[in-house]
Design a protein around this motif. Structure first.
Motif, PDB file in Angstrom:
ATOM      1  N   MET A   1       0.869  -1.157   0.000  1.00 18.19           N
ATOM      2  CA  MET A   1       0.000   0.000   0.000  1.00 18.19           C
ATOM      3  C   MET A   1       0.913   1.216   0.000  1.00 18.19           C
ATOM      4  SD  MET A   1      -3.231   0.835   0.215  1.00 18.19           S
ATOM      5  CE  MET A   1      -3.923  -0.743   0.427  1.00 18.19           C
ATOM      6  N   PRO A   2       0.814   2.137  -0.802  1.00 18.67           N
ATOM      7  CA  PRO A   2      -0.216   2.513  -1.756  1.00 18.67           C
ATOM      8  C   PRO A   2      -0.215   1.654  -3.032  1.00 18.67           C
ATOM      9  CG  PRO A   2       0.994   4.447  -1.016  1.00 18.67           C
ATOM     10  CD  PRO A   2       1.735   3.253  -0.545  1.00 18.67           C
ATOM     11  N   HIS A   3      -1.382   1.613  -3.627  1.00 19.97           N
ATOM     12  CA  HIS A   3      -1.622   0.815  -4.816  1.00 19.97           C
ATOM     13  C   HIS A   3      -2.113   1.778  -5.901  1.00 19.97           C
ATOM     14  CE1 HIS A   3      -3.885  -2.967  -6.445  1.00 19.97           C
ATOM     15  NE2 HIS A   3      -3.164  -2.386  -7.363  1.00 19.97           N
ATOM     16  N   LEU A   4      -1.357   1.881  -6.999  1.00 23.76           N
ATOM     17  CA  LEU A   4      -1.734   2.764  -8.100  1.00 23.76           C
ATOM     18  C   LEU A   4      -2.300   1.933  -9.235  1.00 23.76           C
ATOM     19  CD1 LEU A   4       0.458   4.392  -6.458  1.00 23.76           C
ATOM     20  CD2 LEU A   4       0.900   5.605  -8.573  1.00 23.76           C
ATOM     21  N   LEU A   5      -3.540   2.211  -9.595  1.00 19.99           N
ATOM     22  CA  LEU A   5      -4.194   1.580 -10.746  1.00 19.99           C
ATOM     23  C   LEU A   5      -4.140   2.586 -11.886  1.00 19.99           C
ATOM     24  CD1 LEU A   5      -7.313   0.129  -8.903  1.00 19.99           C
ATOM     25  CD2 LEU A   5      -5.255  -1.106  -9.599  1.00 19.99           C
ATOM     26  N   ILE A   6      -3.490   2.207 -12.967  1.00 21.99           N
ATOM     27  CA  ILE A   6      -3.215   3.145 -14.058  1.00 21.99           C
ATOM     28  C   ILE A   6      -3.915   2.667 -15.325  1.00 21.99           C
ATOM     29  CG2 ILE A   6      -1.381   4.234 -15.406  1.00 21.99           C
ATOM     30  CD1 ILE A   6       0.466   3.363 -12.905  1.00 21.99           C
ATOM     31  N   ARG A   7      -4.726   3.551 -15.905  1.00 24.84           N
ATOM     32  CA  ARG A   7      -5.451   3.247 -17.140  1.00 24.84           C
ATOM     33  C   ARG A   7      -5.095   4.270 -18.208  1.00 24.84           C
ATOM     34  NH1 ARG A   7      -9.132   2.255 -13.004  1.00 24.84           N
ATOM     35  NH2 ARG A   7     -10.163   4.241 -12.971  1.00 24.84           N
ATOM     36  N   GLY A   8      -5.125   3.822 -19.445  1.00 23.23           N
ATOM     37  CA  GLY A   8      -4.943   4.752 -20.559  1.00 23.23           C
ATOM     38  C   GLY A   8      -3.501   5.162 -20.800  1.00 23.23           C
ATOM     39  N   VAL A   9      -2.546   4.470 -20.194  1.00 26.01           N
ATOM     40  CA  VAL A   9      -1.129   4.757 -20.385  1.00 26.01           C
ATOM     41  C   VAL A   9      -0.450   3.428 -20.740  1.00 26.01           C
ATOM     42  CG1 VAL A   9       0.995   5.642 -19.342  1.00 26.01           C
ATOM     43  CG2 VAL A   9      -1.215   6.609 -18.664  1.00 26.01           C
ATOM     44  N   PRO A  10       0.292   3.397 -21.836  1.00 26.92           N
ATOM     45  CA  PRO A  10       0.945   2.139 -22.223  1.00 26.92           C
ATOM     46  C   PRO A  10       1.887   1.619 -21.130  1.00 26.92           C
ATOM     47  CG  PRO A  10       1.049   3.728 -24.023  1.00 26.92           C
ATOM     48  CD  PRO A  10       0.544   4.464 -22.810  1.00 26.92           C
ATOM     49  N   PRO A  11       1.893   0.304 -20.895  1.00 27.85           N
ATOM     50  CA  PRO A  11       2.730  -0.273 -19.833  1.00 27.85           C
ATOM     51  C   PRO A  11       4.214   0.073 -19.967  1.00 27.85           C
ATOM     52  CG  PRO A  11       1.285  -1.947 -20.774  1.00 27.85           C
ATOM     53  CD  PRO A  11       1.114  -0.709 -21.588  1.00 27.85           C
ATOM     54  N   GLU A  12       4.723   0.141 -21.189  1.00 31.57           N
ATOM     55  CA  GLU A  12       6.149   0.449 -21.353  1.00 31.57           C
ATOM     56  C   GLU A  12       6.484   1.861 -20.882  1.00 31.57           C
ATOM     57  OE1 GLU A  12       3.791   0.767 -25.037  1.00 31.57           O
ATOM     58  OE2 GLU A  12       4.313  -0.995 -23.886  1.00 31.57           O
ATOM     59  N   VAL A  58      -5.182   7.784 -13.171  1.00 30.86           N
ATOM     60  CA  VAL A  58      -4.493   7.049 -12.112  1.00 30.86           C
ATOM     61  C   VAL A  58      -5.361   7.117 -10.861  1.00 30.86           C
ATOM     62  CG1 VAL A  58      -2.426   6.877 -10.678  1.00 30.86           C
ATOM     63  CG2 VAL A  58      -2.236   7.639 -13.069  1.00 30.86           C
ATOM     64  N   GLU A  59      -5.648   5.953 -10.317  1.00 33.81           N
ATOM     65  CA  GLU A  59      -6.377   5.867  -9.049  1.00 33.81           C
ATOM     66  C   GLU A  59      -5.383   5.414  -7.989  1.00 33.81           C
ATOM     67  OE1 GLU A  59     -10.002   3.318  -7.056  1.00 33.81           O
ATOM     68  OE2 GLU A  59      -9.991   3.623  -9.229  1.00 33.81           O
ATOM     69  N   VAL A  69       0.807  15.642   1.762  1.00 32.58           N
ATOM     70  CA  VAL A  69       1.375  14.460   1.103  1.00 32.58           C
ATOM     71  C   VAL A  69       0.575  14.130  -0.151  1.00 32.58           C
ATOM     72  CG1 VAL A  69       1.903  11.995   1.340  1.00 32.58           C
ATOM     73  CG2 VAL A  69       2.370  13.566   3.227  1.00 32.58           C
ATOM     74  N   ARG A  70      -0.740  14.219  -0.068  1.00 38.52           N
ATOM     75  CA  ARG A  70      -1.593  13.935  -1.235  1.00 38.52           C
ATOM     76  C   ARG A  70      -1.240  14.879  -2.383  1.00 38.52           C
ATOM     77  NH1 ARG A  70      -6.642  13.086   1.015  1.00 38.52           N
ATOM     78  NH2 ARG A  70      -6.588  15.276   1.548  1.00 38.52           N
ATOM     79  N   ASP A  71      -1.033  16.157  -2.079  1.00 34.44           N
ATOM     80  CA  ASP A  71      -0.658  17.123  -3.123  1.00 34.44           C
ATOM     81  C   ASP A  71       0.693  16.774  -3.739  1.00 34.44           C
ATOM     82  OD1 ASP A  71      -3.006  18.519  -2.602  1.00 34.44           O
ATOM     83  OD2 ASP A  71      -2.021  20.115  -1.464  1.00 34.44           O
ATOM     84  N   ILE A  91      -5.948  12.195 -11.734  1.00 34.32           N
ATOM     85  CA  ILE A  91      -5.535  11.385 -10.587  1.00 34.32           C
ATOM     86  C   ILE A  91      -6.623  11.500  -9.531  1.00 34.32           C
ATOM     87  CG2 ILE A  91      -3.764  11.066  -8.813  1.00 34.32           C
ATOM     88  CD1 ILE A  91      -1.919  12.701 -10.886  1.00 34.32           C
ATOM     89  N   ALA A  92      -7.019  10.360  -8.984  1.00 35.78           N
ATOM     90  CA  ALA A  92      -8.004  10.343  -7.904  1.00 35.78           C
ATOM     91  C   ALA A  92      -7.467   9.493  -6.764  1.00 35.78           C
ATOM     92  CB  ALA A  92      -9.339   9.781  -8.404  1.00 35.78           C
ATOM     93  N   PHE A  93      -7.821   9.868  -5.549  1.00 37.29           N
ATOM     94  CA  PHE A  93      -7.368   9.149  -4.366  1.00 37.29           C
ATOM     95  C   PHE A  93      -8.549   8.462  -3.707  1.00 37.29           C
ATOM     96  CE2 PHE A  93      -4.131  12.214  -5.175  1.00 37.29           C
ATOM     97  CZ  PHE A  93      -2.949  11.622  -4.739  1.00 37.29           C
ATOM     98  N   ARG A  94      -8.322   7.230  -3.302  1.00 30.90           N
ATOM     99  CA  ARG A  94      -9.315   6.474  -2.539  1.00 30.90           C
ATOM    100  C   ARG A  94      -8.635   6.065  -1.236  1.00 30.90           C
ATOM    101  NH1 ARG A  94     -12.635   1.813  -5.260  1.00 30.90           N
ATOM    102  NH2 ARG A  94     -13.216   3.658  -6.398  1.00 30.90           N
ATOM    103  N   ALA A  95      -9.148   6.565  -0.131  1.00 34.24           N
ATOM    104  CA  ALA A  95      -8.539   6.292   1.171  1.00 34.24           C
ATOM    105  C   ALA A  95      -9.262   5.134   1.851  1.00 34.24           C
ATOM    106  CB  ALA A  95      -8.597   7.536   2.052  1.00 34.24           C
ATOM    107  N   TYR A  96      -8.468   4.192   2.324  1.00 30.00           N
ATOM    108  CA  TYR A  96      -9.000   3.068   3.083  1.00 30.00           C
ATOM    109  C   TYR A  96      -8.972   3.407   4.564  1.00 30.00           C
ATOM    110  CZ  TYR A  96      -8.312   0.184  -1.102  1.00 30.00           C
ATOM    111  OH  TYR A  96      -8.343  -0.340  -2.357  1.00 30.00           O
ATOM    112  N   ALA A  97      -9.965   2.933   5.291  1.00 33.19           N
ATOM    113  CA  ALA A  97      -9.977   3.050   6.752  1.00 33.19           C
ATOM    114  C   ALA A  97      -9.241   1.839   7.310  1.00 33.19           C
ATOM    115  CB  ALA A  97     -11.412   3.097   7.271  1.00 33.19           C
ATOM    116  N   GLU A  98      -8.303   2.078   8.214  1.00 35.78           N
ATOM    117  CA  GLU A  98      -7.495   0.978   8.740  1.00 35.78           C
ATOM    118  C   GLU A  98      -8.342  -0.110   9.391  1.00 35.78           C
ATOM    119  OE1 GLU A  98      -4.201   2.324  11.091  1.00 35.78           O
ATOM    120  OE2 GLU A  98      -3.395   3.509   9.450  1.00 35.78           O
ATOM    121  N   ASP A  99      -9.454   0.284  10.026  1.00 33.56           N
ATOM    122  CA  ASP A  99     -10.277  -0.734  10.686  1.00 33.56           C
ATOM    123  C   ASP A  99     -11.124  -1.531   9.696  1.00 33.56           C
ATOM    124  OD1 ASP A  99     -12.099   1.254  10.050  1.00 33.56           O
ATOM    125  OD2 ASP A  99     -13.093   1.217  11.993  1.00 33.56           O
TER     126      ASP A  99
END
Length: 156
Positions: A1-12, A58-59, A69-71, A91-99
């Motif tokens: 964690m963090p996990h970046l999910l990237i769409r619309g950008v070539p893997p290379e 990017v999520e 830090v987010r900025d 870019i969008a952020f999704r925050a997980y709750a630790e619990d």
């Protein structure tokens, strides 16, 4: 964690920037580089009955580390992706709750009171470092040096 999910950008293109991007993000997030996971998703976009290129997006899924830090993370991701000739990215952020986050069936939030206190102290320390850095930049921009009294006050 963090996990970046990237769409619309070539893997290379992501592979080309992955090392420097993760090194920078790890410094901002105060965590080891091996905590990061970059996944480039193969997506198919459709519009008006036609296949169209997927929009660069990017999520960032993570435990929230505060606005500063987010900025920094958003600016870094944007800069790195645009360095690959990509004109725009969202870019969008999704925050997980630790619990609400489990690893191997165990709740992650089961930290001790000492660990919670240490985390809070580190967060406060980072906030103070950020304030000091902003004050130094402002002082340099004004063309003067910071007084020793101001410097000592900001250090505390």
């Amino acid at each position: 964690m963090p996990h970046l999910l990237i769409r619309g950008v070539p893997p290379e293109r992501i592979r080309a920037i992955s090392g420097s991007l993760v090194t920078e993000l790890a410094a901002f997030c105060s965590c080891p580089e091996d905590y990061f996971l970059l996944e480039v998703l193969n997506t198919t976009a459709v519009f008006g009955g036609e296949f169209v290129p997927s929009y660069p997006f990017v999520e960032v899924n993570w435990f929230d580390r505060g606005q500063d830090v987010r900025d920094q993370v958003a600016e870094s991701i944007d800069r790195h992706i645009r360095s690959q000739g990509i004109e725009e990215v969202e870019i969008a952020f999704r925050a997980y709750a630790e619990d609400s986050y489990y690893a191997n069936g165990k709740k992650l939030a089961a930290e001790s009171a000492k660990e919670s206190e240490l985390k809070a102290l580190r967060s406060e320390n980072q906030r103070l470092k950020d304030e000091l850095q902003r004050a130094r930049k402002a002082s340099q921009a004004a063309g003067s040096t910071m007084s020793s009294k101001l410097y000592d006050a900001l250090r505390e």
